[in-house]
Design an enzyme around this catalytic site. Structure first.
Site, PDB file in Angstrom:
ATOM      1  N   CYS A 295       0.820  -1.210   0.000  1.00 58.56           N
ATOM      2  CA  CYS A 295       0.000   0.000   0.000  1.00 58.56           C
ATOM      3  C   CYS A 295       0.854   1.261   0.000  1.00 58.56           C
ATOM      4  O   CYS A 295       0.320   2.371  -0.047  1.00 58.56           O
ATOM      5  CB  CYS A 295      -0.953   0.001   1.190  1.00 58.56           C
TER       6      CYS A 295
ATOM      7  N   ASP B 142       2.556   2.541   2.385  1.00 60.41           N
ATOM      8  CA  ASP B 142       2.571   3.245   3.668  1.00 60.41           C
ATOM      9  C   ASP B 142       3.987   3.280   4.243  1.00 60.41           C
ATOM     10  O   ASP B 142       4.725   2.294   4.154  1.00 60.41           O
ATOM     11  CB  ASP B 142       1.663   2.539   4.683  1.00 60.41           C
TER      12      ASP B 142
ATOM     13  N   CYS C 210      -2.916   5.120   5.397  1.00 63.88           N
ATOM     14  CA  CYS C 210      -4.357   5.222   5.596  1.00 63.88           C
ATOM     15  C   CYS C 210      -4.690   5.448   7.070  1.00 63.88           C
ATOM     16  O   CYS C 210      -3.822   5.408   7.935  1.00 63.88           O
ATOM     17  CB  CYS C 210      -5.030   3.934   5.112  1.00 63.88           C
TER      18      CYS C 210
ATOM     19  N   CYS D 228      -1.865  -3.123   8.494  1.00 63.20           N
ATOM     20  CA  CYS D 228      -1.521  -1.853   9.157  1.00 63.20           C
ATOM     21  C   CYS D 228      -1.035  -2.124  10.590  1.00 63.20           C
ATOM     22  O   CYS D 228      -0.103  -1.477  11.067  1.00 63.20           O
ATOM     23  CB  CYS D 228      -2.717  -0.921   9.208  1.00 63.20           C
TER      24      CYS D 228
END
Lengths: 138, 180
Positions: A37, A39, A63, A106
């Site tokens: 993603c 991140d 996110c 995450c």
């Protein structure tokens, strides 16, 4: 996707955002990234006498779940020893924030970030566990 | 033709299994294959034949889409060599790379905050150059060097660049909307 109220709370009022000064003693940094993603997460700990984490800061580009996961971890690690902090598991983070399955990565990122920060601390200052408290401060 | 079903994407399209792909040759090979298996050609054929043609058309599409995209192509090549790029699981990127990503993401924030599209465009150019460099490294790692671990690492890095570029584009769009 609907975020849980806890995620929204951390996202809107993130705890401990920022960085420690470059010359501050007992500071270590964990940087990790999630390729899937994109991140990026930076998590810093400031360790005091007795190998106890006095303070923690983070900066995350990602996110809401990634921001909430790192924000939560900075709260959790304060007052913990390095060993205790190293015991934090992504499942605990995911449970606390009620993350849906697609956002589990995450919480894994946040776990990896605190582990990386602890590894960085031990590399810089030696073991720093509860046994040799003064080495870190000297 | 059934034996071809087990062929890999490169074999199917008659291209050498390399990261550096001639995109025009890829396009031609795809059109040619698609022409052979297009369901329209089987309109008068039996139900079974039509089903096979449909499967072939889907197979050709998948091969073409995979090989056209550099990241997908590299991941596919590495898969053929038995390597997993670890994009879902590997979070331990080199620190200097992550620092650079952090700095770039900060620049996006600043560019957006100070309403500076020129700065964002400049960053976009920088990302483009970085990506071209990584593509060159990938071609070497997956070619003569046979350094597949380096190839996996480059695929992971490219994913960050894609995300970064999407952030830059979002920021530019936000500024353009505000200016309207």
């Amino acid at each position: 996707m609907a975020y849980s109220t806890k995620v929204i709370d951390h996202y809107e009022n993130p705890r401990n955002v920022g960085s420690f000064g470059k010359d501050e003693q007992g500071v270590a940094t964990g940087m990790v990234g999630a390729p899937a993603c994109g991140d990026v997460m930076k998590l810093q700990i400031k360790v005091g006498a007795g190998g106890v984490i006095e303070d923690a800061k983070f900066k995350t580009y990602g996110c809401g779940s990634a921001i909430a996961s790192s924000s939560l971890v900075t709260e959790w690690v304060k007052g913990k020893t390095l060993d205790e902090a190293a015991g934090i598991r992504n499942t605990q983070i995911a449970e606390e924030l009620a993350l849906p399955p697609v956002k589990i990565h995450c919480s894994i990122l946040a776990e990896d970030a605190i582990k990386a920060a602890i590894a960085d601390y031990r590399k810089k200052y030696g073991e720093g566990g509860s046994g040799d408290e003064k080495k870190a401060a000297d | 033709m059934t034996a071809e079903f087990t062929r890999n994407h490169f074999e199917l399209l008659g291209l050498p299994p390399a990261f550096a792909v001639d995109l025009q040759a890829l396009e031609r090979a795809y059109r040619e294959l698609q022409g052979r298996v297009h369901p329209d050609r089987f309109a008068a054929a039996s139900e079974a034949e039509r089903r096979v043609a449909m499967q072939w058309a889907a197979r050709a599409n998948e091969a073409y889409r995979t090989l056209r995209n550099p990241i997908d192509r590299a991941r596919y090549l590495l898969g053929l060599k038995g390597y997993d790029t670890g994009e879902e699981s590997n979070t331990a990127m080199p620190p200097d790379f992550l620092m650079q990503q952090m700095a770039w993401r900060e620049q996006v924030e600043e560019g957006l905050g100070s309403r500076d599209p020129a700065a964002l465009e400049a960053l976009r150019g920088e990302i483009g150059r970085e990506r071209a460099e990584m593509h060159a490294l990938l071609a070497r790692a997956l070619g003569d060097e046979r350094n597949y671990d380096a190839g996996c690492s480059l695929v992971r890095k490219l994913r960050f660049l894609d995300r970064l570029e999407a952030e830059v584009d979002d920021a530019l769009e936000t500024l353009a909307e505000g200016a309207r």
